[in-house]
Scaffold this motif. Structure first.
Motif, mmCIF file in Angstrom:
data_model
loop_
_atom_site.group_PDB
_atom_site.id
_atom_site.type_symbol
_atom_site.label_atom_id
_atom_site.label_comp_id
_atom_site.label_asym_id
_atom_site.label_seq_id
_atom_site.Cartn_x
_atom_site.Cartn_y
_atom_site.Cartn_z
ATOM 1 N N VAL A 2 -3.396 -12.493 -2.235
ATOM 2 C CA VAL A 2 -4.147 -12.262 -0.996
ATOM 3 C C VAL A 2 -3.213 -12.381 0.204
ATOM 4 C CG1 VAL A 2 -5.995 -13.132 0.505
ATOM 5 C CG2 VAL A 2 -6.389 -12.896 -1.940
ATOM 6 N N GLY A 3 -2.337 -13.362 0.187
ATOM 7 C CA GLY A 3 -1.357 -13.501 1.263
ATOM 8 C C GLY A 3 -0.496 -12.258 1.403
ATOM 9 N N ARG A 4 -0.151 -11.666 0.277
ATOM 10 C CA ARG A 4 0.644 -10.428 0.295
ATOM 11 C C ARG A 4 -0.104 -9.322 1.030
ATOM 12 N NH1 ARG A 4 3.250 -6.399 0.988
ATOM 13 N NH2 ARG A 4 4.420 -5.253 -0.554
ATOM 14 N N LEU A 5 -1.407 -9.267 0.821
ATOM 15 C CA LEU A 5 -2.210 -8.240 1.490
ATOM 16 C C LEU A 5 -2.207 -8.420 3.008
ATOM 17 C CD1 LEU A 5 -5.229 -8.162 -0.997
ATOM 18 C CD2 LEU A 5 -3.434 -6.420 -0.759
ATOM 19 N N THR A 6 -2.123 -9.667 3.483
ATOM 20 C CA THR A 6 -2.122 -9.913 4.934
ATOM 21 C C THR A 6 -0.825 -9.448 5.581
ATOM 22 O OG1 THR A 6 -1.188 -12.150 4.841
ATOM 23 C CG2 THR A 6 -3.600 -11.948 4.678
ATOM 24 N N ASP A 44 0.710 -6.665 4.701
ATOM 25 C CA ASP A 44 0.804 -5.222 4.525
ATOM 26 C C ASP A 44 0.190 -4.539 5.742
ATOM 27 O OD1 ASP A 44 0.289 -2.507 3.751
ATOM 28 O OD2 ASP A 44 0.526 -3.134 1.662
ATOM 29 N N PRO A 45 0.996 -3.856 6.557
ATOM 30 C CA PRO A 45 0.463 -3.243 7.777
ATOM 31 C C PRO A 45 -0.658 -2.242 7.516
ATOM 32 C CG PRO A 45 2.857 -2.927 7.625
ATOM 33 C CD PRO A 45 2.419 -3.639 6.392
ATOM 34 N N GLU A 46 -0.599 -1.538 6.405
ATOM 35 C CA GLU A 46 -1.637 -0.543 6.092
ATOM 36 C C GLU A 46 -2.960 -1.230 5.765
ATOM 37 O OE1 GLU A 46 -1.061 2.704 6.498
ATOM 38 O OE2 GLU A 46 0.990 2.198 7.057
ATOM 39 N N ILE A 47 -2.902 -2.349 5.068
ATOM 40 C CA ILE A 47 -4.121 -3.098 4.721
ATOM 41 C C ILE A 47 -4.727 -3.692 5.989
ATOM 42 C CG2 ILE A 47 -5.043 -5.088 3.446
ATOM 43 C CD1 ILE A 47 -4.156 -2.931 1.494
ATOM 44 N N VAL A 48 -3.902 -4.324 6.797
ATOM 45 C CA VAL A 48 -4.379 -5.000 8.009
ATOM 46 C C VAL A 48 -4.931 -4.001 9.027
ATOM 47 C CG1 VAL A 48 -3.632 -6.443 9.955
ATOM 48 C CG2 VAL A 48 -2.878 -6.983 7.657
ATOM 49 N N PRO A 63 -12.327 -7.842 3.204
ATOM 50 C CA PRO A 63 -12.431 -8.797 2.095
ATOM 51 C C PRO A 63 -11.327 -9.856 2.121
ATOM 52 C CG PRO A 63 -12.093 -6.541 1.259
ATOM 53 C CD PRO A 63 -12.162 -6.469 2.745
ATOM 54 N N VAL A 64 -10.171 -9.485 2.639
ATOM 55 C CA VAL A 64 -9.066 -10.452 2.755
ATOM 56 C C VAL A 64 -9.436 -11.520 3.770
ATOM 57 C CG1 VAL A 64 -6.639 -10.705 3.426
ATOM 58 C CG2 VAL A 64 -7.357 -8.710 2.077
ATOM 59 N N GLU A 65 -9.922 -11.080 4.911
ATOM 60 C CA GLU A 65 -10.340 -12.006 5.974
ATOM 61 C C GLU A 65 -11.478 -12.910 5.482
ATOM 62 O OE1 GLU A 65 -11.808 -11.679 10.624
ATOM 63 O OE2 GLU A 65 -11.406 -9.861 9.485
ATOM 64 N N GLU A 66 -12.435 -12.332 4.772
ATOM 65 C CA GLU A 66 -13.553 -13.114 4.242
ATOM 66 C C GLU A 66 -13.079 -14.155 3.234
ATOM 67 O OE1 GLU A 66 -16.326 -10.292 2.631
ATOM 68 O OE2 GLU A 66 -16.626 -9.350 4.587
ATOM 69 N N THR A 67 -12.134 -13.797 2.407
ATOM 70 C CA THR A 67 -11.626 -14.724 1.389
ATOM 71 C C THR A 67 -10.900 -15.895 2.035
ATOM 72 O OG1 THR A 67 -11.489 -12.973 -0.253
ATOM 73 C CG2 THR A 67 -10.121 -14.925 -0.637
ATOM 74 N N ILE A 68 -10.051 -15.602 2.982
ATOM 75 C CA ILE A 68 -9.336 -16.680 3.674
ATOM 76 C C ILE A 68 -10.324 -17.538 4.464
ATOM 77 C CG2 ILE A 68 -7.627 -17.200 5.461
ATOM 78 C CD1 ILE A 68 -6.071 -14.723 4.383
ATOM 79 N N GLY A 69 -11.300 -16.910 5.083
ATOM 80 C CA GLY A 69 -12.340 -17.662 5.800
ATOM 81 C C GLY A 69 -13.143 -18.547 4.865
ATOM 82 N N TYR A 84 0.823 -1.215 0.000
ATOM 83 C CA TYR A 84 0.000 0.000 0.000
ATOM 84 C C TYR A 84 0.859 1.267 0.000
ATOM 85 C CZ TYR A 84 -3.814 3.184 1.103
ATOM 86 O OH TYR A 84 -4.726 4.201 1.062
ATOM 87 N N VAL A 85 1.818 1.355 0.903
ATOM 88 C CA VAL A 85 2.638 2.560 1.020
ATOM 89 C C VAL A 85 3.433 2.794 -0.262
ATOM 90 C CG1 VAL A 85 4.585 3.612 2.265
ATOM 91 C CG2 VAL A 85 2.742 2.514 3.538
ATOM 92 N N GLY A 86 3.917 1.735 -0.874
ATOM 93 C CA GLY A 86 4.714 1.858 -2.097
ATOM 94 C C GLY A 86 3.901 2.098 -3.353
ATOM 95 N N THR A 87 2.586 2.113 -3.223
ATOM 96 C CA THR A 87 1.701 2.330 -4.364
ATOM 97 C C THR A 87 1.206 3.773 -4.331
ATOM 98 O OG1 THR A 87 1.035 0.015 -4.369
ATOM 99 C CG2 THR A 87 -0.424 1.550 -5.489
#
Length: 189
Positions: free
Chosen positions: A95-99, A101-105, A113-119, A20-23
């Motif tokens: 999706v794992g990459r998103l988990t 990322d401190p800004e996403i979490v 949506p990340v939590e829902e997908t893994i669930g 996120y920060v690098g984008t």
């Protein structure tokens, strides 16, 4: 591809590559081939665009997994197909990459949506393991939810091992090891 789709795809790829920060908005615009006005015409800013990208990434991961897990066949066969499917192992899981990322979490809206997908994935795998148990395919010692968690952990951990070694061999070894542990029981005489 229309402008909003190009922006979402550019953001999706950049989040996977840089986090996120690098984008930055400039990087998104450059990657999408659009100007600042186009970006802000379609999206309120980087947070809105990031959410659209996260939602699309999660939908694509669910669709790819569902194509393999929701087909006819044995439980072992479907789990095996999921584990052995072609992946960009050295890039890691989008999706794992998103988990990681401190800004996403830290953002409830981006994390949801990340939590829902893994669930969803764990839940679907739990159902499939239970189907295999009911059919006598797996050892009765397997606990469906724990086995599903192990499948997800093997994939995510396999990505980490592969990236650390710079080779997909480590991912393949993790998958092969798990499949050997899950191999269907053979009846004893």
């Amino acid at each position: 591809m229309n402008t909003p789709d190009r922006l979402v795809e550019a953001t999706r790829e950049l989040l996977w590559e840089r986090g996120y920060v690098g984008t930055s908005p400039k990087a998104i615009q450059r990657r999408a081939g659009v100007g600042q006005g186009s970006m802000y015409h379609h999206f309120g800013g980087k947070p809105d665009l990031a959410l659209a990208a996260v939602l699309r990434t999660c939908a694509q991961v669910r669709e790819a997994a569902g194509r393999l897990l929701d087909t006819p066949g044995t439980a072992y066969g479907r789990i095996s197909a999921y584990l052995l499917r072609e992946r960009e192992v050295l890039r890691g899981c989008p999706v794992g990459r998103l988990t990681m990322d401190p800004e996403i979490v830290a953002d409830d809206g981006l994390r949801a949506p990340v939590e829902e997908t893994i669930g969803w994935l764990r839940g679907r795998l739990t159902e499939i393991v239970q189907e295999g148990l009911d059919a006598g395919e797996f050892s009765p010692d397997l606990v469906p939810a724990e086995t599903a968690a192990a499948v997800v952990a093997t994939v995510q951990g396999g990505y980490v091992l592969a990236r650390a070694s710079g080779s997909p061999v480590a991912f393949d070894a993790a998958v092969t090891g798990l499949l050997a542990l899950l191999a269907p029981r053979t009846p004893t005489a």
